[in-house]
Design a protein around this motif. Structure first.
Motif, PDB file in Angstrom:
ATOM      1  N   ALA A 111       0.838  -1.203   0.000  1.00 32.64           N
ATOM      2  CA  ALA A 111       0.000   0.000   0.000  1.00 32.64           C
ATOM      3  C   ALA A 111       0.874   1.254   0.000  1.00 32.64           C
ATOM      4  O   ALA A 111       0.542   2.251  -0.658  1.00 32.64           O
ATOM      5  CB  ALA A 111      -0.944  -0.003   1.201  1.00 32.64           C
ATOM      6  N   LEU A 112       1.988   1.198   0.720  1.00 33.30           N
ATOM      7  CA  LEU A 112       2.929   2.328   0.693  1.00 33.30           C
ATOM      8  C   LEU A 112       3.483   2.533  -0.710  1.00 33.30           C
ATOM      9  O   LEU A 112       3.751   3.652  -1.122  1.00 33.30           O
ATOM     10  CB  LEU A 112       4.081   2.085   1.668  1.00 33.30           C
ATOM     11  CG  LEU A 112       3.796   2.317   3.139  1.00 33.30           C
ATOM     12  CD1 LEU A 112       4.976   1.860   3.984  1.00 33.30           C
ATOM     13  CD2 LEU A 112       3.488   3.765   3.414  1.00 33.30           C
ATOM     14  N   ALA A 113       3.664   1.447  -1.432  1.00 34.64           N
ATOM     15  CA  ALA A 113       4.191   1.539  -2.795  1.00 34.64           C
ATOM     16  C   ALA A 113       3.229   2.281  -3.711  1.00 34.64           C
ATOM     17  O   ALA A 113       3.653   2.905  -4.680  1.00 34.64           O
ATOM     18  CB  ALA A 113       4.462   0.143  -3.348  1.00 34.64           C
ATOM     19  N   ASP A 114       1.945   2.224  -3.405  1.00 29.59           N
ATOM     20  CA  ASP A 114       0.947   2.889  -4.245  1.00 29.59           C
ATOM     21  C   ASP A 114       0.793   4.372  -3.920  1.00 29.59           C
ATOM     22  O   ASP A 114       0.131   5.090  -4.660  1.00 29.59           O
ATOM     23  CB  ASP A 114      -0.405   2.183  -4.102  1.00 29.59           C
ATOM     24  CG  ASP A 114      -0.365   0.763  -4.661  1.00 29.59           C
ATOM     25  OD1 ASP A 114       0.448   0.511  -5.576  1.00 29.59           O
ATOM     26  OD2 ASP A 114      -1.129  -0.086  -4.173  1.00 29.59           O
ATOM     27  N   LEU A 115       1.391   4.813  -2.813  1.00 31.92           N
ATOM     28  CA  LEU A 115       1.324   6.230  -2.454  1.00 31.92           C
ATOM     29  C   LEU A 115       2.212   7.048  -3.384  1.00 31.92           C
ATOM     30  O   LEU A 115       3.242   6.568  -3.858  1.00 31.92           O
ATOM     31  CB  LEU A 115       1.804   6.442  -1.021  1.00 31.92           C
ATOM     32  CG  LEU A 115       0.909   5.980   0.101  1.00 31.92           C
ATOM     33  CD1 LEU A 115       1.612   6.212   1.438  1.00 31.92           C
ATOM     34  CD2 LEU A 115      -0.412   6.718   0.088  1.00 31.92           C
ATOM     35  N   PRO A 116       1.834   8.300  -3.614  1.00 35.50           N
ATOM     36  CA  PRO A 116       2.755   9.181  -4.342  1.00 35.50           C
ATOM     37  C   PRO A 116       4.019   9.402  -3.510  1.00 35.50           C
ATOM     38  O   PRO A 116       4.028   9.168  -2.304  1.00 35.50           O
ATOM     39  CB  PRO A 116       1.968  10.493  -4.476  1.00 35.50           C
ATOM     40  CG  PRO A 116       0.560  10.174  -4.144  1.00 35.50           C
ATOM     41  CD  PRO A 116       0.566   8.945  -3.293  1.00 35.50           C
ATOM     42  N   SER A 117       5.050   9.909  -4.148  1.00 37.52           N
ATOM     43  CA  SER A 117       6.307  10.149  -3.434  1.00 37.52           C
ATOM     44  C   SER A 117       6.114  11.222  -2.372  1.00 37.52           C
ATOM     45  O   SER A 117       5.142  11.979  -2.384  1.00 37.52           O
ATOM     46  CB  SER A 117       7.399  10.587  -4.414  1.00 37.52           C
ATOM     47  OG  SER A 117       7.102  11.888  -4.890  1.00 37.52           O
ATOM     48  N   ARG A 118       7.057  11.299  -1.462  1.00 38.07           N
ATOM     49  CA  ARG A 118       6.990  12.267  -0.366  1.00 38.07           C
ATOM     50  C   ARG A 118       6.899  13.698  -0.909  1.00 38.07           C
ATOM     51  O   ARG A 118       6.132  14.520  -0.397  1.00 38.07           O
ATOM     52  CB  ARG A 118       8.242  12.105   0.502  1.00 38.07           C
ATOM     53  CG  ARG A 118       8.274  13.006   1.709  1.00 38.07           C
ATOM     54  CD  ARG A 118       9.526  12.693   2.562  1.00 38.07           C
ATOM     55  NE  ARG A 118       9.503  13.398   3.811  1.00 38.07           N
ATOM     56  CZ  ARG A 118      10.003  14.616   3.981  1.00 38.07           C
ATOM     57  NH1 ARG A 118      10.558  15.230   2.958  1.00 38.07           N
ATOM     58  NH2 ARG A 118       9.946  15.209   5.151  1.00 38.07           N
ATOM     59  N   GLU A 119       7.667  13.996  -1.955  1.00 33.86           N
ATOM     60  CA  GLU A 119       7.667  15.335  -2.526  1.00 33.86           C
ATOM     61  C   GLU A 119       6.302  15.692  -3.110  1.00 33.86           C
ATOM     62  O   GLU A 119       5.828  16.811  -2.964  1.00 33.86           O
ATOM     63  CB  GLU A 119       8.756  15.461  -3.606  1.00 33.86           C
ATOM     64  CG  GLU A 119      10.176  15.427  -3.074  1.00 33.86           C
ATOM     65  CD  GLU A 119      10.663  14.037  -2.704  1.00 33.86           C
ATOM     66  OE1 GLU A 119      10.075  13.041  -3.166  1.00 33.86           O
ATOM     67  OE2 GLU A 119      11.626  13.952  -1.922  1.00 33.86           O
ATOM     68  N   VAL A 120       5.664  14.735  -3.779  1.00 34.76           N
ATOM     69  CA  VAL A 120       4.332  14.984  -4.352  1.00 34.76           C
ATOM     70  C   VAL A 120       3.321  15.225  -3.240  1.00 34.76           C
ATOM     71  O   VAL A 120       2.491  16.139  -3.323  1.00 34.76           O
ATOM     72  CB  VAL A 120       3.903  13.801  -5.254  1.00 34.76           C
ATOM     73  CG1 VAL A 120       2.453  13.925  -5.677  1.00 34.76           C
ATOM     74  CG2 VAL A 120       4.798  13.722  -6.483  1.00 34.76           C
ATOM     75  N   LEU A 121       3.375  14.415  -2.178  1.00 35.22           N
ATOM     76  CA  LEU A 121       2.454  14.606  -1.053  1.00 35.22           C
ATOM     77  C   LEU A 121       2.668  15.953  -0.385  1.00 35.22           C
ATOM     78  O   LEU A 121       1.694  16.639  -0.038  1.00 35.22           O
ATOM     79  CB  LEU A 121       2.617  13.477  -0.027  1.00 35.22           C
ATOM     80  CG  LEU A 121       2.099  12.108  -0.463  1.00 35.22           C
ATOM     81  CD1 LEU A 121       2.446  11.059   0.590  1.00 35.22           C
ATOM     82  CD2 LEU A 121       0.599  12.145  -0.688  1.00 35.22           C
ATOM     83  N   LEU A 122       3.915  16.356  -0.203  1.00 29.62           N
ATOM     84  CA  LEU A 122       4.186  17.674   0.386  1.00 29.62           C
ATOM     85  C   LEU A 122       3.669  18.795  -0.515  1.00 29.62           C
ATOM     86  O   LEU A 122       3.136  19.800  -0.031  1.00 29.62           O
ATOM     87  CB  LEU A 122       5.685  17.848   0.647  1.00 29.62           C
ATOM     88  CG  LEU A 122       6.263  17.024   1.790  1.00 29.62           C
ATOM     89  CD1 LEU A 122       7.777  17.171   1.848  1.00 29.62           C
ATOM     90  CD2 LEU A 122       5.638  17.417   3.109  1.00 29.62           C
ATOM     91  N   GLY A 123       3.808  18.616  -1.821  1.00 32.64           N
ATOM     92  CA  GLY A 123       3.276  19.607  -2.763  1.00 32.64           C
ATOM     93  C   GLY A 123       1.759  19.722  -2.679  1.00 32.64           C
ATOM     94  O   GLY A 123       1.196  20.817  -2.732  1.00 32.64           O
ATOM     95  N   LYS A 124       1.087  18.582  -2.527  1.00 26.32           N
ATOM     96  CA  LYS A 124      -0.369  18.604  -2.400  1.00 26.32           C
ATOM     97  C   LYS A 124      -0.795  19.305  -1.114  1.00 26.32           C
ATOM     98  O   LYS A 124      -1.758  20.072  -1.099  1.00 26.32           O
ATOM     99  CB  LYS A 124      -0.937  17.181  -2.439  1.00 26.32           C
ATOM    100  CG  LYS A 124      -0.901  16.563  -3.814  1.00 26.32           C
ATOM    101  CD  LYS A 124      -1.519  15.185  -3.814  1.00 26.32           C
ATOM    102  CE  LYS A 124      -1.511  14.599  -5.216  1.00 26.32           C
ATOM    103  NZ  LYS A 124      -2.195  13.316  -5.283  1.00 26.32           N
ATOM    104  N   ILE A 125      -0.081  19.033  -0.017  1.00 23.26           N
ATOM    105  CA  ILE A 125      -0.402  19.695   1.253  1.00 23.26           C
ATOM    106  C   ILE A 125      -0.196  21.198   1.133  1.00 23.26           C
ATOM    107  O   ILE A 125      -1.034  21.989   1.583  1.00 23.26           O
ATOM    108  CB  ILE A 125       0.457  19.113   2.403  1.00 23.26           C
ATOM    109  CG1 ILE A 125       0.013  17.684   2.704  1.00 23.26           C
ATOM    110  CG2 ILE A 125       0.366  19.978   3.655  1.00 23.26           C
ATOM    111  CD1 ILE A 125       0.908  16.955   3.685  1.00 23.26           C
ATOM    112  N   LEU A 126       0.904  21.600   0.493  1.00 23.34           N
ATOM    113  CA  LEU A 126       1.168  23.023   0.299  1.00 23.34           C
ATOM    114  C   LEU A 126       0.065  23.663  -0.541  1.00 23.34           C
ATOM    115  O   LEU A 126      -0.406  24.759  -0.233  1.00 23.34           O
ATOM    116  CB  LEU A 126       2.528  23.226  -0.370  1.00 23.34           C
ATOM    117  CG  LEU A 126       2.959  24.666  -0.602  1.00 23.34           C
ATOM    118  CD1 LEU A 126       3.068  25.406   0.722  1.00 23.34           C
ATOM    119  CD2 LEU A 126       4.281  24.705  -1.335  1.00 23.34           C
TER     120      LEU A 126
END
Length: 159
Positions: A111-126
């Motif tokens: 399931a972690l493999a299906d998550l976007p990368s950390r940078e993409v997630l941080l960009g979405k939060i921003l």
């Protein structure tokens, strides 16, 4: 050559001599791009290291051949590489993992493999944090822009 290296090379040579095949893969170099490393370890050594580090035990997963993947960057990138590698070569299987001192089963690692990368997630939060400010600016500018449009329309009508 040091005695340890001689022992390791002799052991590898005997394995190569007795095996009808040798397969080389690029898992290590793929993981290196994600800031991760892979290492084959004895289950008893890994169990001892986990205990000494105060990490949860993986007794159920420590059977058969075991390779561990560890790194200092994004776990989802490493999990994604392992998932893609396993799909491509039908090996290795993912047994378990540890994240922030919590045990993950193989499904959770996948399931972690299906998550976007950390940078993409941080960009979405921003983006989510910036959205209300952007909406506020548009709402505050709306009356001024509507007034300007009315004045422009009146000026065009007058001509």
């Amino acid at each position: 050559m040091r005695a340890e290296k001689k022992f390791i090379t002799d052991e590898i040579k005997s394995q190569v001599d007795s095996s009808p095949y040798l397969i080389v893969n690029d898992l290590r170099s793929r993981l290196r791009t994600a800031g991760s490393q892979v290492r084959v370890v004895k289950n008893t050594f890994l169990a001892r290291v986990l205990k000494d580090a105060g990490l949860p035990e993986l007794d159920g997963a420590l059977k058969g051949q075991t390779a561990i993947v560890f790194g200092d960057k994004d776990i989802s990138a490493a999990a994604k590489l392992l998932k893609n590698f396993a799909a491509e070569f039908k090996l290795p299987s993912i047994k378990a993992g540890i994240l922030d001192r919590s045990v993950l089963d193989s499904k959770q690692v996948l399931a972690l493999a299906d998550l976007p990368s950390r940078e993409v997630l941080l960009g979405k939060i921003l983006g989510l944090l910036q959205a209300p400010a952007g909406q506020l600016v548009r709402i505050l500018n709306t009356p001024a822009s509507q007034l300007a449009q009315v004045l422009k329309a009146n000026a065009e009508k007058a001509q």
